[in-house]
Design a protein around this motif. Sequence first.
Motif, short mmCIF file in Angstrom:
data_model
loop_
_atom_site.label_atom_id
_atom_site.label_comp_id
_atom_site.label_asym_id
_atom_site.label_seq_id
_atom_site.Cartn_x
_atom_site.Cartn_y
_atom_site.Cartn_z
N ILE A 1 -2.88 -6.05 13.29
CA ILE A 1 -1.84 -6.60 14.57
C ILE A 1 -1.79 -5.86 15.74
N LYS A 2 -2.87 -7.13 16.37
CA LYS A 2 -2.59 -6.31 17.83
C LYS A 2 -1.41 -6.91 18.95
N LYS A 3 -1.14 -5.80 19.70
CA LYS A 3 0.22 -6.40 20.59
C LYS A 3 1.36 -6.94 19.44
N PRO A 4 1.58 -5.78 18.45
CA PRO A 4 3.49 -6.24 18.17
C PRO A 4 4.26 -7.25 18.85
N GLU A 5 4.52 -6.89 19.80
CA GLU A 5 5.60 -7.28 20.61
C GLU A 5 5.14 -8.83 20.77
N SER A 6 4.55 -9.08 21.24
CA SER A 6 4.04 -10.95 21.63
C SER A 6 3.92 -11.07 20.06
N ALA A 7 3.63 -10.53 19.12
CA ALA A 7 2.68 -11.54 17.80
C ALA A 7 3.60 -11.12 16.88
N LEU A 8 4.65 -10.42 17.03
CA LEU A 8 6.09 -10.49 15.78
C LEU A 8 7.26 -10.58 16.53
N ILE A 9 7.79 -11.30 15.64
CA ILE A 9 9.37 -11.47 15.95
C ILE A 9 9.99 -10.50 15.70
N LYS A 10 11.14 -9.93 16.54
CA LYS A 10 11.95 -8.45 16.63
C LYS A 10 11.94 -7.79 15.32
N LYS A 11 12.74 -8.54 14.60
CA LYS A 11 12.92 -7.49 13.12
C LYS A 11 11.19 -7.58 12.58
N GLN A 12 10.53 -7.59 12.10
CA GLN A 12 9.34 -7.46 12.21
C GLN A 12 8.51 -6.61 12.86
N GLU A 13 8.81 -6.67 14.02
CA GLU A 13 8.60 -4.90 14.81
C GLU A 13 8.97 -3.74 14.49
N GLY A 14 10.08 -3.79 14.08
CA GLY A 14 11.20 -3.08 13.61
C GLY A 14 10.84 -2.55 12.31
N TYR A 15 9.84 -3.53 11.51
CA TYR A 15 9.70 -2.25 10.45
C TYR A 15 8.09 -2.05 10.58
N TYR A 16 7.15 -2.65 11.52
CA TYR A 16 6.08 -2.36 12.30
C TYR A 16 6.15 -0.94 12.62
N ASN A 17 7.53 -0.65 13.65
CA ASN A 17 7.21 1.47 14.02
C ASN A 17 8.83 1.84 13.02
N TYR A 18 8.68 0.72 11.85
CA TYR A 18 9.22 1.75 10.94
C TYR A 18 8.74 2.30 9.53
N LEU A 19 7.28 1.23 9.34
CA LEU A 19 5.98 1.64 8.53
C LEU A 19 5.23 3.13 9.34
N HIS A 20 4.62 2.75 10.81
CA HIS A 20 4.39 3.69 11.13
C HIS A 20 5.25 5.25 11.69
N GLY A 21 6.48 4.90 11.57
CA GLY A 21 6.85 6.35 11.58
C GLY A 21 7.32 6.73 10.36
N ILE A 22 7.26 6.24 9.37
CA ILE A 22 7.55 6.81 8.52
C ILE A 22 5.75 7.59 7.55
N MET A 23 5.07 7.01 8.26
CA MET A 23 3.47 7.22 7.54
C MET A 23 3.34 8.06 8.59
N LEU A 24 3.73 9.38 9.44
CA LEU A 24 3.60 9.71 10.50
C LEU A 24 4.49 10.72 10.42
N GLN B 1 0.96 -1.30 -0.05
CA GLN B 1 -0.20 0.25 -0.24
C GLN B 1 0.72 1.57 0.36
N LEU B 2 1.81 1.13 0.52
CA LEU B 2 2.81 2.35 0.89
C LEU B 2 3.88 2.70 -0.55
N ARG B 3 3.65 1.60 -1.30
CA ARG B 3 4.56 1.96 -2.45
C ARG B 3 3.59 2.32 -3.32
N LYS B 4 2.41 1.89 -3.19
CA LYS B 4 1.01 3.18 -4.21
C LYS B 4 0.70 4.40 -3.71
N GLN B 5 1.41 5.14 -2.65
CA GLN B 5 1.22 6.08 -1.77
C GLN B 5 -0.36 6.18 -1.01
N ASN B 6 -0.50 4.95 -0.96
CA ASN B 6 -1.98 4.37 0.20
C ASN B 6 -1.74 4.80 1.41
#
Length: 171
Positions: free
Chosen positions: A72-95, A56-61
Amino acid sequence: MFNKNIKLVLSVLITIWAIYEFSQGNIGNGIFILLLASIFVLFYFKNEFILLAFLQLRKQNFEGAKKWLSYIKKPESALIKKQEGYYNYLHGIMLSQTNITQAEKYLKKALKLGLSMDHDLAMAKLQLAGIAMTKRRKREATTLMNEAKKLDKHGMLKEQIQMLKQQMKRI
């Protein structure tokens, strides 16, 4: 969709089923079922909602990306460490478009958790350099920009780095 541990358990169970099919002489079924098990292993290492948010980000959506990340609910428990990093990365880019203080928090957390690709690290550091420059922290912005330049081995962020340098000269 599923918790990371559930994905591993499903993969093991499906692999056992594939072994049973092989023992019964159903080689084609066994191969197909092993491919099915490999999908769960892939989604253990690459979260499906993060992949859909990247698309969706590639489409600027940004709204679509935010929708997929909200699954994704509770990313600390649902994701492995690198995935949680990308979760925060995506939120940071959008914000970074609207709330730079929150974006800075998410991007710093993403760098702390780790990103696997140098290009993503360079992009996060370049975003942080832009935020630091906006907040009049020139020394921090220069350091982050130099780190981003070192990480950008293919020159994909060359124009953005040049624009940021030009803006820093004006300050």
